[in-house]
Design an enzyme around this catalytic site. Structure first.
Site, PDB file in Angstrom:
ATOM      1  N   THR A 166     -54.332 -12.997  -9.176  1.00 36.98           N
ATOM      2  CA  THR A 166     -55.260 -13.381  -8.267  1.00 36.98           C
ATOM      3  C   THR A 166     -55.949 -14.824  -8.499  1.00 36.98           C
ATOM      4  OG1 THR A 166     -55.685 -11.967 -10.159  1.00 36.98           O
ATOM      5  CG2 THR A 166     -57.428 -13.246  -9.284  1.00 36.98           C
ATOM      6  N   VAL A 195     -58.820  -0.700  -6.221  1.00 42.65           N
ATOM      7  CA  VAL A 195     -60.006  -1.363  -6.168  1.00 42.65           C
ATOM      8  C   VAL A 195     -59.362  -2.137  -7.415  1.00 42.65           C
ATOM      9  CG1 VAL A 195     -61.911  -2.866  -5.657  1.00 42.65           C
ATOM     10  CG2 VAL A 195     -60.900  -1.177  -4.444  1.00 42.65           C
ATOM     11  N   GLY A 196     -59.080  -3.365  -7.416  1.00 41.59           N
ATOM     12  CA  GLY A 196     -59.530  -4.052  -8.708  1.00 41.59           C
ATOM     13  C   GLY A 196     -60.748  -4.927  -9.574  1.00 41.59           C
ATOM     14  N   ASP A 197     -60.739  -5.361 -10.387  1.00 43.72           N
ATOM     15  CA  ASP A 197     -61.896  -6.128 -10.855  1.00 43.72           C
ATOM     16  C   ASP A 197     -62.325  -7.518  -9.900  1.00 43.72           C
ATOM     17  OD1 ASP A 197     -59.170  -8.429 -11.998  1.00 43.72           O
ATOM     18  OD2 ASP A 197     -60.619  -9.589 -12.298  1.00 43.72           O
ATOM     19  N   THR A 217     -58.692 -13.809 -14.171  1.00 47.52           N
ATOM     20  CA  THR A 217     -57.141 -13.274 -13.177  1.00 47.52           C
ATOM     21  C   THR A 217     -56.097 -12.030 -14.743  1.00 47.52           C
ATOM     22  OG1 THR A 217     -55.034 -14.067 -12.793  1.00 47.52           O
ATOM     23  CG2 THR A 217     -56.372 -15.569 -14.341  1.00 47.52           C
ATOM     24  N   GLY A 218     -55.776 -11.694 -14.290  1.00 53.49           N
ATOM     25  CA  GLY A 218     -55.075 -10.838 -14.800  1.00 53.49           C
ATOM     26  C   GLY A 218     -55.068  -9.211 -14.619  1.00 53.49           C
ATOM     27  N   ASP A 219     -54.515  -8.115 -15.215  1.00 57.37           N
ATOM     28  CA  ASP A 219     -54.594  -6.793 -14.765  1.00 57.37           C
ATOM     29  C   ASP A 219     -55.874  -6.475 -14.655  1.00 57.37           C
ATOM     30  OD1 ASP A 219     -54.616  -3.668 -15.740  1.00 57.37           O
ATOM     31  OD2 ASP A 219     -52.843  -4.103 -14.821  1.00 57.37           O
TER      32      ASP A 219
END
Length: 307
Positions: A166, A195-197, A217-219
């Site tokens: 990200t 879809v992520g965060d 940023t991350g999982d």
């Protein structure tokens, strides 16, 4: 109020051969954003420009250089938010767009909605005159090799990259206006439609003049579970400084999800932090007469400059 701009290029484990490129990319992005900010550009212009530069940099997992899904396609997510009126725009699962952060801003400013996805977002892009970019122009050799490795190709020699990729930016101007922007190509080999965060307001980013601004940023799955961006600002609302708030929020994420992440955050008084609990997070910051950057967890370098 002393203006500040911060950017990050993703948290995780960055392979050694890509570390210098990641640092160069965030430092170039923050420098261009700072020049725009100090010349009177709006905080929305500043964070959008910073993120667009990283979307155009093939080192980062956003725009050109985005990760591929299980079908070998690129699906991009992005969001942008300003803190004076809490206006925001977001897109997810868009294809063939070079700069999804610009499309997110158009959703905010040119539609009656906050969030558009997939086919609808791409249809809106066409009505706004954003050209479609052939998928081949967005796929880098590195990301193709990462995808092949996930397919189990025996001859793939690409090293693992834990970085979630990200990219994000936050800024505050001399009047105390804040903004946040985040963009990503998402996880390598993700399911179609995942879809992520990033486009989820309060998870991938948030901006409120009364509270501050954050980009995470991350999982994405773990970040969404704790609404990480808003959690940081909750702690700041309770009187914590940005670094302490970031530590508390990330400790909670680690304890409850077992994952790691990173973020950049700033307060309404201009105090800021770049903090991660992952091995790496490329980041850079700029304010009057000073430049900052870091890569490894806990690393922070400062350089004085003539403006």
């Amino acid at each position: 109020m002393i203006p500040v701009v911060l950017v990050h290029g993703g948290a995780g484990t960055i392979p050694e051969h890509r570390q210098a490129l990641a640092l160069a990319g965030v430092r170039a992005s923050v420098e261009a954003a700072w020049q725009l900010l100090k010349s009177g550009g709006s905080v929305l212009d500043v964070v959008e420009h910073a993120v667009k530069m990283m979307e155009d940099d093939p080192v980062f997992n956003a725009g050109v250089g985005s990760s591929l899904n299980v079908a070998g396609e690129i699906q991009e997510d992005a969001m942008i938010m300003e803190g004076s009126m809490l206006n925001s725009g977001a897109v997810s699962c868009v294809k063939n767009i070079a700069n999804p952060i610009h499309l997110a801003r158009l959703v905010m400013e040119k539609s009656k909605h906050i969030y558009l996805s997939a086919t609808g977002a791409n249809m809106f892009a066409r009505t706004m005159g954003i050209p479609a970019v052939p998928t081949a122009q967005l796929i880098t050799e590195y990301r193709r090799l990462c995808w092949e490795k996930s397919l189990g190709e025996a001859n793939s020699t690409v090293p693992d990259e834990g970085s979630k990729g990200t990219v994000g930016a936050i800024a505050i101007d001399k009047n105390g206006n804040v903004a946040s922007a985040t963009s990503t190509g998402g996880l390598n080999f993700k399911m179609i439609g995942r879809v992520g965060d990033v486009p989820c307001i309060g998870a991938g980013g948030y901006a409120d003049n009364e509270l501050g601004a954050v980009s995470t940023t991350g999982d994405g799955e773990s970040i969404m579970k704790v609404t990480l961006a808003r959690l940081v600002l909750f702690h700041m609302e309770q009187g914590k400084k940005p670094l302490e708030a970031a530590k508390l929020a990330l400790q909670h994420l680690v304890r409850r999800t077992g994952d790691t992440a990173g973020l950049i955050a700033l307060a309404p008084n201009g105090e800021w932090t770049a903090h991660c609990v992952s091995e790496h997070m490329s980041w850079a910051g700029a304010t009057q007469g000073r430049r900052y950057h870091g890569l490894k967890r806990g690393e922070k370098h400062m350089q004085e400059v003539d403006e």
